[in-house]
Design a protein around this motif. Structure first.
Motif, PDB file in Angstrom:
ATOM      1  N   UNK A  59      65.280  32.447  54.082  1.00 30.63           N
ATOM      2  CA  UNK A  59      66.151  31.784  54.769  1.00 30.63           C
ATOM      3  C   UNK A  59      66.418  33.202  56.268  1.00 30.63           C
ATOM      4  N   UNK A  60      65.849  33.388  55.824  1.00 29.93           N
ATOM      5  CA  UNK A  60      66.017  35.128  57.563  1.00 29.93           C
ATOM      6  C   UNK A  60      65.224  34.549  58.588  1.00 29.93           C
ATOM      7  N   UNK A  61      63.876  33.404  58.583  1.00 28.97           N
ATOM      8  CA  UNK A  61      62.951  32.883  59.418  1.00 28.97           C
ATOM      9  C   UNK A  61      63.076  31.049  59.740  1.00 28.97           C
ATOM     10  N   UNK A  62      63.484  30.839  60.871  1.00 21.26           N
ATOM     11  CA  UNK A  62      63.301  29.613  61.101  1.00 21.26           C
ATOM     12  C   UNK A  62      62.983  29.755  62.517  1.00 21.26           C
ATOM     13  N   UNK A  63      61.655  28.466  62.514  1.00 22.82           N
ATOM     14  CA  UNK A  63      60.809  27.502  63.244  1.00 22.82           C
ATOM     15  C   UNK A  63      61.066  26.329  63.687  1.00 22.82           C
ATOM     16  N   UNK A  64      61.064  25.718  65.696  1.00 28.55           N
ATOM     17  CA  UNK A  64      62.149  24.134  65.746  1.00 28.55           C
ATOM     18  C   UNK A  64      60.606  24.305  66.837  1.00 28.55           C
ATOM     19  N   UNK A  65      60.003  23.320  66.224  1.00 28.17           N
ATOM     20  CA  UNK A  65      59.376  22.369  67.192  1.00 28.17           C
ATOM     21  C   UNK A  65      59.978  22.104  68.850  1.00 28.17           C
ATOM     22  N   UNK A  66      59.469  22.723  69.680  1.00 27.26           N
ATOM     23  CA  UNK A  66      60.127  22.703  71.110  1.00 27.26           C
ATOM     24  C   UNK A  66      60.655  21.485  71.735  1.00 27.26           C
ATOM     25  N   UNK A  67      60.316  20.457  70.723  1.00 23.24           N
ATOM     26  CA  UNK A  67      61.578  18.844  71.197  1.00 23.24           C
ATOM     27  C   UNK A  67      62.450  18.879  70.769  1.00 23.24           C
ATOM     28  N   UNK A  68      62.881  19.916  69.724  1.00 22.00           N
ATOM     29  CA  UNK A  68      64.444  19.871  68.935  1.00 22.00           C
ATOM     30  C   UNK A  68      64.956  21.522  69.523  1.00 22.00           C
ATOM     31  N   UNK A  69      64.215  21.790  69.569  1.00 19.91           N
ATOM     32  CA  UNK A  69      64.473  23.562  70.104  1.00 19.91           C
ATOM     33  C   UNK A  69      66.477  23.623  70.647  1.00 19.91           C
ATOM     34  N   UNK A 107      57.014  34.632  53.472  1.00 10.90           N
ATOM     35  CA  UNK A 107      58.165  35.113  54.322  1.00 10.90           C
ATOM     36  C   UNK A 107      58.237  34.468  55.663  1.00 10.90           C
ATOM     37  N   UNK A 108      57.397  33.686  56.189  1.00 16.73           N
ATOM     38  CA  UNK A 108      57.664  33.081  57.271  1.00 16.73           C
ATOM     39  C   UNK A 108      57.941  31.388  57.295  1.00 16.73           C
ATOM     40  N   UNK A 109      58.773  30.822  58.522  1.00 20.91           N
ATOM     41  CA  UNK A 109      58.714  29.322  58.347  1.00 20.91           C
ATOM     42  C   UNK A 109      57.939  28.538  58.935  1.00 20.91           C
ATOM     43  N   UNK A 110      56.961  27.809  58.111  1.00 16.63           N
ATOM     44  CA  UNK A 110      55.992  26.778  58.938  1.00 16.63           C
ATOM     45  C   UNK A 110      56.131  25.551  58.909  1.00 16.63           C
TER      46      UNK A 110
END
Length: 129
Positions: A59-69, A107-110
């Motif tokens: 839960x420490x890493x998140x990643x977003x598409x540019x369109x919703x960031x 450990x990462x968000x994909x």
């Protein structure tokens, strides 16, 4: 077998908000990496699902598409066995079927489709102008 069930979809006006939830039955989600994807109207092939947001196992890493960031927020509550997608500032272009997905411990968000093994049935989100 991980069975995922999404809820919280519906209709909203542009600029409005919705919160999607995804729970699992019969299994704990805590060891899994989790993501939200969407499939827009006219893009029915599975390969055309767009990665929206992802969160690592811890839960420490998140990643977003540019369109919703800056508009969407993914979070997880392991105690409730649930992952959420808070969607603010909705736009008509956000109209789609939204799917949650679970993948192996990371450990990462994909946002790669191939990184996920289990999928929910989807929930419809419709945003009108």
């Amino acid at each position: 077998q991980v069975q995922l069930v999404e809820s919280g979809g519906g209709s909203a006006q542009a600029g409005g908000s919705l919160r999607l939830s995804c729970t699992a039955s019969g299994v704990t989600l805590s060891p899994y990496s989790l993501g939200w994807f969407r499939q827009a109207p006219g893009k029915e092939r599975e390969g055309e699902r767009e990665g929206v947001a992802a969160i690592s196992t811890g839960g420490t890493k998140t990643y977003y598409a540019d369109s919703v960031k800056g508009r969407f927020t993914i979070s997880r509550d392991n105690a409730k066995n649930t992952v959420y997608l808070q969607m603010n500032g909705l736009k008509p272009g956000d109209t789609a079927i939204y799917y949650c997905a679970a993948g192996p411990r990371r450990w990462y968000a994909s946002l790669h489709l191939s990184d996920y093994n289990y999928w929910g049935q989807g929930t419809q989100v419709t945003v009108s102008s």
